[in-house]
Design an enzyme around this catalytic site. Structure first.
Site, PDB file in Angstrom:
ATOM      1  N   TYR A 149       0.834  -1.201   0.000  1.00 55.40           N
ATOM      2  CA  TYR A 149       0.000   0.000   0.000  1.00 55.40           C
ATOM      3  C   TYR A 149       0.872   1.255   0.000  1.00 55.40           C
ATOM      4  CZ  TYR A 149      -3.667   3.244   1.672  1.00 55.40           C
ATOM      5  OH  TYR A 149      -4.546   4.291   1.826  1.00 55.40           O
ATOM      6  N   GLU A 151       4.064   1.821  -0.579  1.00 54.47           N
ATOM      7  CA  GLU A 151       4.972   2.044  -1.707  1.00 54.47           C
ATOM      8  C   GLU A 151       4.226   2.197  -3.029  1.00 54.47           C
ATOM      9  OE1 GLU A 151       7.783   3.067  -1.252  1.00 54.47           O
ATOM     10  OE2 GLU A 151       9.099   1.818  -0.050  1.00 54.47           O
ATOM     11  N   LYS A 153       1.301   3.618  -3.297  1.00 60.06           N
ATOM     12  CA  LYS A 153       0.781   4.998  -3.259  1.00 60.06           C
ATOM     13  C   LYS A 153       1.914   5.985  -3.533  1.00 60.06           C
ATOM     14  CE  LYS A 153      -3.691   4.877  -2.010  1.00 60.06           C
ATOM     15  NZ  LYS A 153      -4.769   5.568  -2.730  1.00 60.06           N
ATOM     16  N   ASN A 178      -5.984   9.836   8.587  1.00 57.82           N
ATOM     17  CA  ASN A 178      -7.100   8.997   9.048  1.00 57.82           C
ATOM     18  C   ASN A 178      -8.429   9.755   9.020  1.00 57.82           C
ATOM     19  OD1 ASN A 178      -4.541   7.974  10.377  1.00 57.82           O
ATOM     20  ND2 ASN A 178      -5.951   6.295  10.765  1.00 57.82           N
ATOM     21  N   PRO A 278       2.849   2.932  12.442  1.00 55.91           N
ATOM     22  CA  PRO A 278       3.508   4.178  12.833  1.00 55.91           C
ATOM     23  C   PRO A 278       3.188   4.597  14.262  1.00 55.91           C
ATOM     24  CG  PRO A 278       1.809   4.588  11.170  1.00 55.91           C
ATOM     25  CD  PRO A 278       1.885   3.110  11.355  1.00 55.91           C
TER      26      PRO A 278
HETATM   27  N1  LIG Z   1     -10.225   6.379   4.944  1.00 54.50           N
HETATM   28  C1  LIG Z   1      -9.039   6.856   5.288  1.00 54.50           C
HETATM   29  O1  LIG Z   1      -8.782   7.114   6.488  1.00 54.50           O
HETATM   30  C2  LIG Z   1      -7.995   7.107   4.237  1.00 54.50           C
HETATM   31  C3  LIG Z   1      -6.754   7.607   4.661  1.00 54.50           C
HETATM   32  C4  LIG Z   1      -5.777   7.844   3.696  1.00 54.50           C
HETATM   33  C5  LIG Z   1      -6.038   7.619   2.356  1.00 54.50           C
HETATM   34  N2  LIG Z   1      -7.246   7.135   1.971  1.00 54.50           N
HETATM   35  C6  LIG Z   1      -7.457   6.884   0.546  1.00 54.50           C
HETATM   36  O2  LIG Z   1      -8.752   7.318   0.169  1.00 54.50           O
HETATM   37  C7  LIG Z   1      -9.307   6.415  -0.787  1.00 54.50           C
HETATM   38  C8  LIG Z   1     -10.658   5.929  -0.314  1.00 54.50           C
HETATM   39  O3  LIG Z   1     -10.507   5.293   0.956  1.00 54.50           O
HETATM   40  P1  LIG Z   1     -11.768   4.651   1.701  1.00 54.50           P
HETATM   41  O4  LIG Z   1     -11.523   4.745   3.145  1.00 54.50           O
HETATM   42  O5  LIG Z   1     -13.023   5.219   1.131  1.00 54.50           O
HETATM   43  O6  LIG Z   1     -11.600   3.144   1.271  1.00 54.50           O
HETATM   44  P2  LIG Z   1     -12.710   2.094   0.807  1.00 54.50           P
HETATM   45  O7  LIG Z   1     -12.068   0.752   0.823  1.00 54.50           O
HETATM   46  O8  LIG Z   1     -13.957   2.271   1.591  1.00 54.50           O
HETATM   47  O9  LIG Z   1     -13.006   2.545  -0.672  1.00 54.50           O
HETATM   48  C9  LIG Z   1     -12.186   2.193  -1.765  1.00 54.50           C
HETATM   49  C10 LIG Z   1     -13.072   1.928  -2.960  1.00 54.50           C
HETATM   50  O10 LIG Z   1     -12.242   1.562  -4.072  1.00 54.50           O
HETATM   51  C11 LIG Z   1     -12.825   0.432  -4.709  1.00 54.50           C
HETATM   52  N3  LIG Z   1     -11.729  -0.291  -5.401  1.00 54.50           N
HETATM   53  C12 LIG Z   1     -10.673  -0.926  -4.853  1.00 54.50           C
HETATM   54  N4  LIG Z   1      -9.895  -1.465  -5.824  1.00 54.50           N
HETATM   55  C13 LIG Z   1     -10.481  -1.136  -7.007  1.00 54.50           C
HETATM   56  C14 LIG Z   1     -10.162  -1.406  -8.361  1.00 54.50           C
HETATM   57  N5  LIG Z   1      -9.063  -2.116  -8.716  1.00 54.50           N
HETATM   58  N6  LIG Z   1     -10.988  -0.915  -9.321  1.00 54.50           N
HETATM   59  C15 LIG Z   1     -12.096  -0.198  -8.985  1.00 54.50           C
HETATM   60  N7  LIG Z   1     -12.455   0.062  -7.719  1.00 54.50           N
HETATM   61  C16 LIG Z   1     -11.645  -0.394  -6.736  1.00 54.50           C
HETATM   62  C17 LIG Z   1     -13.465  -0.361  -3.581  1.00 54.50           C
HETATM   63  O11 LIG Z   1     -14.459  -1.268  -4.008  1.00 54.50           O
HETATM   64  C18 LIG Z   1     -14.046   0.772  -2.736  1.00 54.50           C
HETATM   65  O12 LIG Z   1     -15.331   1.132  -3.186  1.00 54.50           O
HETATM   66  C19 LIG Z   1      -8.280   5.304  -0.986  1.00 54.50           C
HETATM   67  O13 LIG Z   1      -7.527   5.564  -2.141  1.00 54.50           O
HETATM   68  C20 LIG Z   1      -7.403   5.397   0.232  1.00 54.50           C
HETATM   69  O14 LIG Z   1      -6.096   4.966  -0.036  1.00 54.50           O
HETATM   70  C21 LIG Z   1      -8.218   6.867   2.894  1.00 54.50           C
END
Ligand SMILES: NC(=O)c1ccc[n+]([C@@H]2O[C@H](COP(=O)([O-])OP(=O)(O)OC[C@H]3O[C@@H](n4cnc5c(N)ncnc54)[C@H](O)[C@@H]3O)[C@@H](O)[C@H]2O)c1
Length: 319
Positions: A149, A151, A153, A178, A278
């Site tokens: 994840y 790396e 990103k 978060n 972390p």
């Molecule tokens: N929630 C947090 O605290 C947080 C923190 C830092 C970064 N992020 C980033 O924000 C974004 C959303 O996070 P979230 O908490 O809503 O996560 P989540 O898992 O609820 O949502 C991710 C969505 O992406 C879809 N998905 C995953 N792989 C896919 C693919 N190959 N093709 C199409 N769809 C795909 C999943 O089905 C899901 O609907 C992510 O990129 C995550 O890295 C979230």
């Protein structure tokens, strides 16, 4: 007409936790939204509850070649976000963040669209500086269990910033810290929904480690407001921003607050800390405040109250 009133917007990962809130906000503005999602961690039902007039939902894995609609703005939120999910199939996590991001970037170039990337505070790893500024290069174990994840990103950020430099791509990157709020699933292992589900069902709250590790939790309404600002503010072009709440709490404090709000004197138990977890996390958000005019508004207790009377569908599924 506001900026958002007449746009066409693609939200990859729009069925996920943050994505659904973003989709709702963009639809509310009157813009048209295309959701691309493979529903690996996202859910279709909540999208069905939204006004369908300007919403098109397509089941699609962004790491596989596909024809993408012509839009003005692409938001890439597609990626598993919780350790339980991104570690369950690390190669797939890589493909999503590398191949998927590349495919969306190519579409953005073809359509001269703005590209907003949901990156993560995980690019800082177990940070050496505190609070973390966007200029921090990070302290990441490149071969540990979180690396698929962190790396991938980081690599996505690399290719996007290469595109800014060599192709004059209109890329904007959000390093999201978060985030919590209504619609999270207890089954994904993240601290707040886990604690809330345990508190509501009378169980002991399980903390990984001794609870002294800190996080800065941002309410999803603030995170979405930041993402919208990234899409609309011209000065965000080619820039990276921390999007998070700068109030820092220990995990133990969060657990105690949740017991006070949702529980009934629940015990708190301590389990082994995951590898490479972390110790401290707090965003320096001065750049977002200055360039985007964005500051989180929701205090932790107020934000947790938005979970209070909700019967989250998935909270019941695992506990
Ligand atoms: N929630 C947090 O605290 C947080 C923190 C830092 C970064 N992020 C980033 O924000 C974004 C959303 O996070 P979230 O908490 O809503 O996560 P989540 O898992 O609820 O949502 C991710 C969505 O992406 C879809 N998905 C995953 N792989 C896919 C693919 N190959 N093709 C199409 N769809 C795909 C999943 O089905 C899901 O609907 C992510 O990129 C995550 O890295 C979230």
């Amino acid at each position: 007409m506001t900026f958002w009133g007449n746009k066409s917007v693609l939200v990859a990962g729009g069925a996920g936790f943050i994505g659904r809130h973003l989709v709702e906000a963009v639809l509310h503005s009157g813009s048209k939204v295309y959701v691309l999602d493979d529903f690996s961690t996202g859910q279709e039902e909540p999208l069905k509850a939204l006004d369908q007039t300007n919403l098109i939902v397509q089941n699609c894995d962004i790491s596989q070649p596909t024809t993408l609609p012509q839009v003005d703005i692409i938001y890439n939120l597609a990626s598993p976000a919780s350790p339980v999910h991104y570690q369950s199939d690390p190669i797939r996590t890589w493909k999503t963040n590398i191949l998927g991001t590349l495919q969306l970037l190519e579409a953005a170039q073809t359509y001269a669209a703005t590209f907003v990337q949901a990156s993560t505070s995980e690019v800082y790893g177990d940070p050496l500086s505190h609070p973390q500024k966007e200029t921090d290069w990070g302290h990441v174990n490149p071969v540990g269990p979180r690396a698929c994840y962190d790396e991938s990103k980081r690599a996505a950020e690399t290719v996007l910033m290469d595109a800014v430099r060599t192709l004059d791509a209109d890329v904007r990157i959000a390093r999201i810290f978060n985030t919590y709020g209504p619609g999270m699933t207890a089954s994904d292992g993240r601290a707040i929904p886990n604690f809330v589900a345990q508190a509501k069902t009378g169980k002991a709250l399980t903390i990984h480690g001794d609870g002294t590790q800190t996080r800065s939790f941002c309410h999803v309404s603030d995170t979405v407001a930041g993402l919208l600002r990234l899409g609309e503010v011209p000065a965000a072009r080619g820039e990276i921003f921390n999007i998070g709440n700068s109030v820092e709490n220990t995990i133990l404090e969060i657990a105690q607050e949740i017991v006070a709000l949702f529980g009934n004197g629940n015990d708190i138990v301590f389990e082994n800390r995951p590898v490479d977890d972390p110790q401290r996390r707090r965003p320096d958000i001065k750049k977002a405040q200055d360039l985007l005019g964005w500051t989180p508004k929701v205090a932790l207790r107020e934000g947790l109250m938005t979970l209070l009377d909700r019967d989250e569908p998935v909270l019941a599924d695992t506990l």
